[in-house]
Design an enzyme around this catalytic site. Sequence first.
Site, PDB file in Angstrom:
ATOM      1  N   LEU A  93       0.850  -1.187   0.000  1.00 20.17           N
ATOM      2  CA  LEU A  93       0.000   0.000   0.000  1.00 20.17           C
ATOM      3  C   LEU A  93       0.885   1.236   0.000  1.00 20.17           C
ATOM      4  CD1 LEU A  93      -2.688   1.586   0.430  1.00 20.17           C
ATOM      5  CD2 LEU A  93      -2.325   1.258   2.901  1.00 20.17           C
ATOM      6  N   ASP A  94       0.589   2.190  -0.881  1.00 21.39           N
ATOM      7  CA  ASP A  94       1.279   3.475  -0.920  1.00 21.39           C
ATOM      8  C   ASP A  94       0.258   4.566  -0.570  1.00 21.39           C
ATOM      9  OD1 ASP A  94       2.676   5.789  -1.499  1.00 21.39           O
ATOM     10  OD2 ASP A  94       3.527   5.045  -3.382  1.00 21.39           O
ATOM     11  N   TRP A 117       2.252  10.341  -8.475  1.00 18.37           N
ATOM     12  CA  TRP A 117       2.108   9.827  -9.838  1.00 18.37           C
ATOM     13  C   TRP A 117       2.535   8.369  -9.943  1.00 18.37           C
ATOM     14  CZ3 TRP A 117       4.068  14.713  -8.737  1.00 18.37           C
ATOM     15  CH2 TRP A 117       3.321  15.788  -9.219  1.00 18.37           C
ATOM     16  N   CYS A 158      12.595  27.017   0.827  1.00 17.02           N
ATOM     17  CA  CYS A 158      12.659  25.673   1.418  1.00 17.02           C
ATOM     18  C   CYS A 158      14.077  25.111   1.366  1.00 17.02           C
ATOM     19  CB  CYS A 158      11.689  24.741   0.705  1.00 17.02           C
ATOM     20  SG  CYS A 158       9.947  25.094   1.061  1.00 17.02           S
TER      21      CYS A 158
END
Length: 389
Positions: free
Chosen positions: A175-176, A181, A357
Amino acid sequence: MAQHDLTHAPSPVHSGDRAAHRHLATLLASADVRLDGQRPWDLQLLGEGVPERVLAHGNLGLGETYMDGLWTCQHLDQLFDRLLRADMASRVRSLSTAWHHLRARWLNLQTEPRAWQVGQQHYDLGNAFYAAMLDRRMTYTCALWEGARDLDEAQENKLELVCQKLGLQSGMHVLDIGCGWGSFMKYAAERHGVRCTGVTISAEQAALGRQLCEGLPVAFHLMDYRGLSERFDRIVSLGMFEHVGQKNYDTYMSVAKRCLAPDGLFLLHTIGRNEPGHGTDPWIHKYIFPNGELPTIAQIGHACERRFVVEDLHNFGADYDRTLMTWHQRFEDAWPRFAEQLGERFHRMWRYYLLSCAGAFRARDVQLWQWVLSHPGRAGVYRRVSAPR
């Protein structure tokens, strides 16, 4: 890196608040930054009202005046490195910033209906835009640069490291959570023979991801993580936990626990901060990641209590500086293709986002952690993996 236009003469302080100008200059001097200085990290004023707006609204005012073209800086990343090392945020306290953090403290800004906002505002910006900025697999998380010659190799290093930390074996179902994408799922299916299921709140990501993973045992679901209930051999989440919010950490970890097989492993990859707080930076919240919130080690650890054993904790946040600088260069190189569609204010906004960032990671103000978690009582010894083999 694109150079900002420094040919303009600095804007004089006219009838504006000279006291605000002097006060901001004094604050910046403590970080070795000069107003209208000539060094790469100095701030060049191009219009009026910047000191007043910065002192009134903190980084929201700083970012908005930059977007408005009222000031510039040759290297924003170097500017923010210095500002954050000097702890400038604690010196500029504003009512708008305080209100932003109070809202994040008292309200749950990451409820299931609100969770879709970041998908619509940020991740649905356009697949062509992200394809131009990111690596060939479209991996929108920190790369692992040791031994890599370019961004593609650095991202594959990271993906392979995740696969090895999870001990993937052919036939496993993975499971991700927040699959983007599908870069991890495609890599894991191709290189390790696993079957993958991913969830995302971005319609654009899901649509392109299905095309990129066509023919592989990979499935995309457009859904919030709270609806998950199926069991999986392994769980991975790369760069999604920053959208969960501390009021939902227990819920998130409960979902992961019920979805993880008894002998499974869960890898959580997230940006984090050094000290507790509420909400993300006000400018980031308004323009980049609405409702985001960076966790601390203590907050994640507390959410794991009574649910998971922490098998491993790995920090490679310093690699995010180079990742962001590379994304910025690719963004600037590709900008002529998007300039007419997105406009110059977006150009300045996105530059400010990437480079501020980068400066934050360079200053070690924020971190990048990979946690490997297991159920209590899982048999065997977890063997730590620090680099792809």
